[in-house]
Design an enzyme around this catalytic site. Structure first.
Site, PDB file in Angstrom:
ATOM      1  N   HIS A 193      32.866  47.959  62.659  1.00 19.51           N
ATOM      2  CA  HIS A 193      33.642  48.055  61.411  1.00 19.51           C
ATOM      3  C   HIS A 193      33.457  46.788  60.582  1.00 19.51           C
ATOM      4  O   HIS A 193      33.661  45.687  61.072  1.00 19.51           O
ATOM      5  CB  HIS A 193      35.125  48.293  61.719  1.00 19.51           C
ATOM      6  CG  HIS A 193      35.380  49.611  62.373  1.00 19.51           C
ATOM      7  ND1 HIS A 193      36.264  49.779  63.414  1.00 19.51           N
ATOM      8  CD2 HIS A 193      34.856  50.839  62.126  1.00 19.51           C
ATOM      9  CE1 HIS A 193      36.271  51.049  63.776  1.00 19.51           C
ATOM     10  NE2 HIS A 193      35.425  51.711  62.999  1.00 19.51           N
TER      11      HIS A 193
ATOM     12  N   GLU B 267      35.798  43.546  60.261  1.00 15.37           N
ATOM     13  CA  GLU B 267      36.273  42.875  61.484  1.00 15.37           C
ATOM     14  C   GLU B 267      35.390  41.667  61.803  1.00 15.37           C
ATOM     15  O   GLU B 267      34.723  41.615  62.849  1.00 15.37           O
ATOM     16  CB  GLU B 267      36.355  43.895  62.625  1.00 15.37           C
ATOM     17  CG  GLU B 267      37.371  44.996  62.297  1.00 15.37           C
ATOM     18  CD  GLU B 267      37.363  46.191  63.244  1.00 15.37           C
ATOM     19  OE1 GLU B 267      36.683  46.135  64.288  1.00 15.37           O
ATOM     20  OE2 GLU B 267      38.035  47.192  62.928  1.00 15.37           O
TER      21      GLU B 267
ATOM     22  N   GLU C  92      40.495  45.024  71.211  1.00 19.28           N
ATOM     23  CA  GLU C  92      41.001  44.784  69.855  1.00 19.28           C
ATOM     24  C   GLU C  92      41.611  43.383  69.894  1.00 19.28           C
ATOM     25  O   GLU C  92      42.622  43.145  70.552  1.00 19.28           O
ATOM     26  CB  GLU C  92      42.072  45.824  69.483  1.00 19.28           C
ATOM     27  CG  GLU C  92      41.565  47.239  69.363  1.00 19.28           C
ATOM     28  CD  GLU C  92      40.975  47.543  67.991  1.00 19.28           C
ATOM     29  OE1 GLU C  92      40.975  46.652  67.127  1.00 19.28           O
ATOM     30  OE2 GLU C  92      40.500  48.684  67.796  1.00 19.28           O
TER      31      GLU C  92
ATOM     32  N   HIS D 273      36.447  44.672  68.663  1.00 17.72           N
ATOM     33  CA  HIS D 273      37.068  45.110  67.404  1.00 17.72           C
ATOM     34  C   HIS D 273      38.251  44.190  67.099  1.00 17.72           C
ATOM     35  O   HIS D 273      38.662  43.373  67.926  1.00 17.72           O
ATOM     36  CB  HIS D 273      37.598  46.549  67.548  1.00 17.72           C
ATOM     37  CG  HIS D 273      36.546  47.593  67.543  1.00 17.72           C
ATOM     38  ND1 HIS D 273      36.206  48.324  66.412  1.00 17.72           N
ATOM     39  CD2 HIS D 273      35.737  48.049  68.527  1.00 17.72           C
ATOM     40  CE1 HIS D 273      35.252  49.173  66.709  1.00 17.72           C
ATOM     41  NE2 HIS D 273      34.942  49.035  67.983  1.00 17.72           N
TER      42      HIS D 273
END
Lengths: 214, 603
Positions: free
Chosen positions: B89, B92, B289, B219
């Protein structure tokens, strides 16, 4: 000499003004398919099957709705697919080709929604919508001014208060861009993310409290 | 004394925190700076690194991988492959910094940390710092919050969510989640799985690995450490194994700066990378994450002062996975000549190279377990670390083989779990096994017993017996036979995909005059019935028996005994079988075999 100078200055002035006006003109949206190629449709059983089709034939997919895939194909590719067992029909390209465009406001939102378009965002003097070529043609014949987007449409930053994790799943399933969620005693959860107006409408219809941050 | 211990521990922690490498992490790198720094690492450590382009993005930018290995220019299929990805993404950015930090630390510590050097010498570590280069560039130059790639969708919108474009449970599924089919949305999954060249590049790269051990994709944000599945709340096969690694990782992250990552995310999504890897490869796959926890702390753009502490706390979890992949410390044999190498067996097209379902390190007393009785189950745990290993978890399960080929999986029945200390050399663990009364789901007196050994420094990274020395299994399938007969070998497809079945009978070691042959043929496909299963088989020119997901079949096998065979003669009939899923890309063969222990009874 002076006259030549004045003439030259006038020419420069006119060219400048026309350039400015040209930059200020938003281009009309067109309702023609992007090309003249026929579009075909066939059904596939699942994504594994679609993956195998792509691996073998690398077909140029246009879009997918449920288990129907819409694609471009040569005669030989069509024959190969039929030989494997697929039933293929030609699709109406005007129904499967979509545009995101700007429609300057006229009348009510309900009237424009009757054409079947999807409202994306509501702005001060225009709506941003997504519709297929047939829907956009219909709007045009009804006298709406439809323009191309000069920039990409962006979602709005939102905060959504919900009671349950199932609500967070719903928010994800309607395509909201979820950044994160936080559990809050007495409330449930606060979800932070970005959403278009049609998604905000859906969430509000479920009685979620939606705060638009920007 | 306590003060001394405190200072010692403090110094150890500090020394592990200090940035040992040559790169700086005080600001977010531009795409061009990433390229420059990758080249700097490669030129500084030429004996340990190689940079390769593995594919191009939709706009034609290269997707680069940094290989770290003591033999970077050789593709060594004896070495395990460990993969780290960053920036699916675009917004990020912190993930790129983590990938660069990981590379920097591994290379810098190689010359000073003997344990890590040994790990690296046994592995091929692959780091892709930017999966989405077009999105990264766009996020830098135009729109900071951009997520997707930069495909022109043709309708005025751009981009596909790369972490919704992997094939497992993508789009058209029965899982109840279809995913976003609207090109406008930030989670739009594309026109088909692997429609995006960035994701197809990762797919092709993974399929080229020869000994794929584990996978970690970075992420932001939320502070979570996640395992499969993403698409459903149901547990995956090997859930207990994956959870052990998740818990260890969360503990190691928290030990650095006190940030306790959570292990669950609040919603399901499909077409995601770790689901693809665990389903297709059964190689341990995780998503981190990273920081922060909320948008008020910076969201996707935390201050640059967060880069170093974020990287420091995430490094130990990565190092632990590398260590798991590199070492065979605690292990069990899969067959007599097994030396602990992973994998211990390979599918050769006509059978497995070794029958890995007959572990000599698992046996019962008495040798043939009788249904409805309690037997001693004995498990030999081997220890070649040279050290006493405390807090070793040994688990034993039995499976109905008609349901499963994973250990453990959702149908595994726990026999016992013990926490033991294993001295150098090894130890025999004894457990009580209540042998099931009656027959399995196929009417057979046939059970698979599997054993797992786990330690915080040595975790299994798969549920496939032959791919890890932390797991072993033994078939128990006695049959008393008095004359020639036809028996049935049951094959069950536990996968979520249709799969092609291959079966082979190993005739080595059969007594003279004994013959075992399959009595089935591949059924002709009725072309008037055009099903999805049929079309899939045609698409890959498969000529074998195809089983739908969860379908089973009983394949007849004829056992012919010579007239003069003596009563009491015992021999094993080994039936090898494999399942190859009908999916695009690399079709990993799974399966194992049945060993029928034949005892010739009195006529």
């Amino acid at each position: 000499m002076i006259y030549r100078l004045i003439l030259f200055a006038s020419l420069v002035f006119v060219l400048t003004i026309s350039g400015c006006c040209q930059r200020g003109i938003i281009k009309d949206a067109t309702f023609e398919p992007e090309n003249n190629r026929p579009v075909y449709v066939m059904q596939v059983g699942d994504s594994d099957e679609l993956g195998l089709i792509q691996q073998r034939f690398k077909i140029q997919l246009k879009s997918r709705e449920g288990s129907n895939i819409y694609f471009y194909a040569s005669e030989s590719l069509l024959d190969s697919l039929k030989e494997i067992g697929y039933t293929i029909q030609q699709a109406d390209v005007n129904q499967v080709e979509f545009r995101v465009v700007k429609v300057f406001k006229k009348g009510t939102e309900e009237e424009i929604l009757k054409t079947g378009i999807r409202m994306i965002n509501r702005e001060k003097d225009h709506w941003i919508i997504r519709g297929n070529l047939i829907q956009l043609q219909l709007l045009s014949t009804k006298g709406y001014s439809i323009k191309k987007m000069e920039t990409e449409v962006r979602p709005r930053q939102v905060e959504i208060k919900v009671k349950d994790k199932k609500d967070i799943q719903y928010i994800n399933d309607i395509g909201v861009d979820i950044f994160n969620s936080v559990e809050k005693a007495g409330i449930g959860f606060i979800v932070y993310g970005a959403a278009f107006d049609y998604q905000i409408d859906l969430m509000k219809s479920k009685k979620y409290e939606v705060i638009i941050k920007q | 004394m306590k003060q001394f211990i405190f200072i010692f521990v403090f110094v150890v922690i500090l020394s592990s925190l200090s940035n040992a490498g040559i790169l700086t992490f005080t600001a977010y790198r531009t795409p061009a700076q990433v390229e420059t720094d990758l080249n700097l690492l490669a030129t500084t450590y030429p004996a340990l690194t190689k940079i390769t382009s593995i594919g191009n993005s939709i706009q034609g930018r290269q997707i680069k991988v940094l290989k770290i290995s003591s033999t970077p220019n050789i593709n060594d299929n004896k070495k395990g492959d460990v993969v780290f990805l960053a920036l699916h993404h675009a917004r990020e950015w912190l993930t790129v910094e983590m990938a660069m930090y990981l590379a920097d630390e591994l290379l810098a510590r190689y010359s000073t940390d003997n344990e890590l050097a040994t790990d690296i010498n046994n592995l091929q570590i692959w780091i892709v710092p930017i999966v989405n280069p077009d999105g990264y560039q766009y996020s830098y130059t135009t729109y900071r919050n951009w997520r997707k790639n930069r495909r022109d969708n043709g309708d005025g919108t751009f981009g596909v969510d790369l972490n919704r474009n992997y094939s497992y449970q993508w789009g058209i599924t029965s899982s109840g989640i279809e995913g976003s089919n609207n090109p406008l949305e930030d989670t739009y999954h594309g026109t088909s799985s692997f429609s995006e060249p960035e994701v197809a590049t990762i797919r092709d790269f993974l399929s080229g690995l020869t000994n794929f051990k584990c996978f970690l994709t970075y992420h932001t944000y939320w502070e979570l450490f996640l395992r499969p599945w993403s698409y459903t709340l149901s547990d995956p096969p090997g859930e207990a194994t994956l959870n052990s690694i998740v818990e260890r990782s969360i503990n190691r992250i928290a030990a650095i700066h006190g940030h306790t990552y959570a292990e669950e995310i609040s919603y399901r999504c499909n077409g995601e990378a770790t689901d693809y890897v665990w389903n297709g490869y059964r190689s341990a796959a995780f998503t981190t994450e990273m920081r922060p926890t909320s948008s008020s702390l910076g969201g996707f753009a935390p201050p640059a002062t967060e880069i170093i502490p974020n990287n420091e706390e995430n490094l130990p979890a990565a190092l632990a996975l590398i260590h798991d992949a590199a070492r065979t410390g605690l292990w069990m044999k899969d067959y007599d000549g097994d030396n602990g190498s992973e994998p211990s067996a390979e599918w050769l097209g006509v059978g497995w190279s070794h029958a890995f379902w007959e572990s000599p390190d698992i046996w019962t007393d008495p040798a043939i377990p009788v249904a409805g009785t309690t037997v001693n189950l004995k498990i030999q745990i081997r220890n070649n670390t040279g050290n006493q290993m405390g807090n070793v978890t040994v688990e034993a399960y039995y499976n109905d083989p008609s349901f499963s080929i994973d250990f453990p999986d959702l149908h595994s029945n726990l026999i016992d779990r013990k926490i033991v200390s294993v001295p150098p050399g090894g130890k025999t663990i004894i457990m009580d096994w209540n042998v099931p009364e009656g027959l399995n789901n196929n009417g057979e007196n046939h059970w698979c017993v599997g054993a797992l050994v786990k330690h915080d420094e040595d975790m299994p990274l798969t549920t496939q017996v032959q791919r890890t020395s932390n797991i072993a299994c033994r078939n128990f399938h006695p049959m008393i036979v008095t004359s020639s007969m036809v028996f049935f070998s049951s094959v069950f497809n536990p996968l979520d995909h249709a799969a092609e079945v291959k079966l082979n009978i190993d005739k080595k070691g059969l007594p003279f005059g004994v013959d075992v042959t399959p009595r089935f043929s591949v059924p002709r496909k009725d072309v008037s019935i055009v099903t999805s299963k049929y079309r899939k088989a045609r698409l890959i020119n498969s000529r074998g028996i195809i089983l739908d997901p969860k379908e089973s079949i009983n394949l007849p096998i004829r056992l012919r005994l010579p007239d003069n065979i003596k009563t009491g003669t015992e021999f094993d009939v080994k039936v090898h079988y494999s399942l190859q899923p009908l999916i695009a890309g690399k079709r990993e063969v799974i399966g194992n075999g049945n060993t029928y222990h034949i005892v010739v009874g009195k006529k």
